[in-house]
Design a protein around this motif. Sequence first.
Motif, mmCIF file in Angstrom:
data_model
loop_
_atom_site.group_PDB
_atom_site.id
_atom_site.type_symbol
_atom_site.label_atom_id
_atom_site.label_comp_id
_atom_site.label_asym_id
_atom_site.label_seq_id
_atom_site.Cartn_x
_atom_site.Cartn_y
_atom_site.Cartn_z
ATOM 1 N N ALA A 36 23.727 44.029 40.905
ATOM 2 C CA ALA A 36 22.967 43.118 41.016
ATOM 3 C C ALA A 36 24.187 42.141 40.181
ATOM 4 C CB ALA A 36 21.992 43.070 40.422
ATOM 5 N N GLY A 37 24.700 43.185 39.040
ATOM 6 C CA GLY A 37 25.777 41.455 38.337
ATOM 7 C C GLY A 37 26.965 41.162 39.076
ATOM 8 N N PHE A 38 27.230 41.841 40.251
ATOM 9 C CA PHE A 38 28.098 41.201 40.686
ATOM 10 C C PHE A 38 28.008 40.330 41.731
ATOM 11 C CE2 PHE A 38 30.910 41.454 45.206
ATOM 12 C CZ PHE A 38 31.990 41.600 44.193
ATOM 13 N N ALA A 39 26.545 40.713 42.776
ATOM 14 C CA ALA A 39 25.936 39.402 43.985
ATOM 15 C C ALA A 39 25.702 38.594 43.597
ATOM 16 C CB ALA A 39 24.810 40.464 44.243
ATOM 17 N N LEU A 40 25.101 38.462 41.983
ATOM 18 C CA LEU A 40 24.392 37.277 41.950
ATOM 19 C C LEU A 40 25.006 36.259 41.630
ATOM 20 C CD1 LEU A 40 21.323 38.293 39.335
ATOM 21 C CD2 LEU A 40 21.012 36.979 41.580
ATOM 22 N N PRO A 41 26.986 36.715 40.675
ATOM 23 C CA PRO A 41 27.489 35.466 40.635
ATOM 24 C C PRO A 41 28.363 35.211 41.621
ATOM 25 C CG PRO A 41 27.624 37.918 38.800
ATOM 26 C CD PRO A 41 27.073 38.181 39.343
ATOM 27 N N VAL A 42 28.523 36.091 42.418
ATOM 28 C CA VAL A 42 29.142 35.882 43.588
ATOM 29 C C VAL A 42 28.563 34.670 44.529
ATOM 30 C CG1 VAL A 42 30.097 37.059 45.476
ATOM 31 C CG2 VAL A 42 30.278 37.714 44.019
ATOM 32 N N ILE A 43 27.142 35.338 44.514
ATOM 33 C CA ILE A 43 26.809 34.194 45.501
ATOM 34 C C ILE A 43 26.948 32.838 44.407
ATOM 35 C CG2 ILE A 43 24.250 33.721 46.619
ATOM 36 C CD1 ILE A 43 23.301 37.016 46.275
ATOM 37 N N GLY A 44 26.415 33.098 43.223
ATOM 38 C CA GLY A 44 26.664 31.178 42.671
ATOM 39 C C GLY A 44 27.804 30.341 42.752
ATOM 40 N N PHE A 45 28.911 31.962 42.874
ATOM 41 C CA PHE A 45 30.224 30.952 43.062
ATOM 42 C C PHE A 45 30.266 30.498 44.444
ATOM 43 C CE2 PHE A 45 34.240 31.197 45.450
ATOM 44 C CZ PHE A 45 35.195 30.279 44.304
#
Length: 261
Positions: free
Chosen positions: A54-63
Amino acid sequence: MSRTTTSRRSRTLSAAKDVLRPLTPSDGVLGSIVDRGQVPLPRGTWAVFGVAFAGFALPVIGFVELAERISSGAKLPFDRPVMLWLRRRHTPRNTRIVRAVTELGGVTAVPVFALAAAGYLAYVRGSRRPAALLTVSLVGSTVINSVLKLMYRRDRPTFFTHIVEEKSYSFPSGHAMASAALAGCACVLAWPTGWRYPVIAGSSAYVPAVGVTRMYLGVHFPSDVLAGWCVSLAWVGEVATIMWLVDRLDYAPPLLSRPES
């Protein structure tokens, strides 16, 4: 399939296992992957993996959302208003403060602090993994930032005259990435100690402060800063998760080996 063919395949697989067995570690992270019967994953691994994902996916989606808009040439609605609002706060006193604060996330302060902390952890406390976390996270964030700048080639903002001179591309912000990577490592290292909350509080002030200085100085869009935070959060989170797993596996109590067939 004939019985002879089945028997031949069984003998081949058995021979292959005999050849590979000396090369297969009985413990450690590789051992757990190759032979889960000898070293099972530590308790809580899947919960940590879930949080890490979750901590990886959410910021990656934002980027990715930010990067797609920038690649298409779309103007983000908050970039101009935020920078012009900061422009109206320009005073000689504020500028002196901002120039000092922005250096705390720069190419000198962050590496110096990281090297000092890594040296202290490795030499004084005899702890190499925290030093490795700092080194891998900060070096990795620098490399990733350079690659992303060349990929997107976004020009610096031109809403007003830059207070400092920057020659590289704008997206994502290197200062935002470096400060977020350093603060992320500090929070990870302080989490199991009594310094947890002071470090989290300090990081919560340090990272936004550095990001705001880049916009105040006119050299970065707000979207550059947000993108830098997203990338560093994802990167440090994954590095910390891998090191957590390696640490737990290395110190897991040995189990009885399975009897040879």
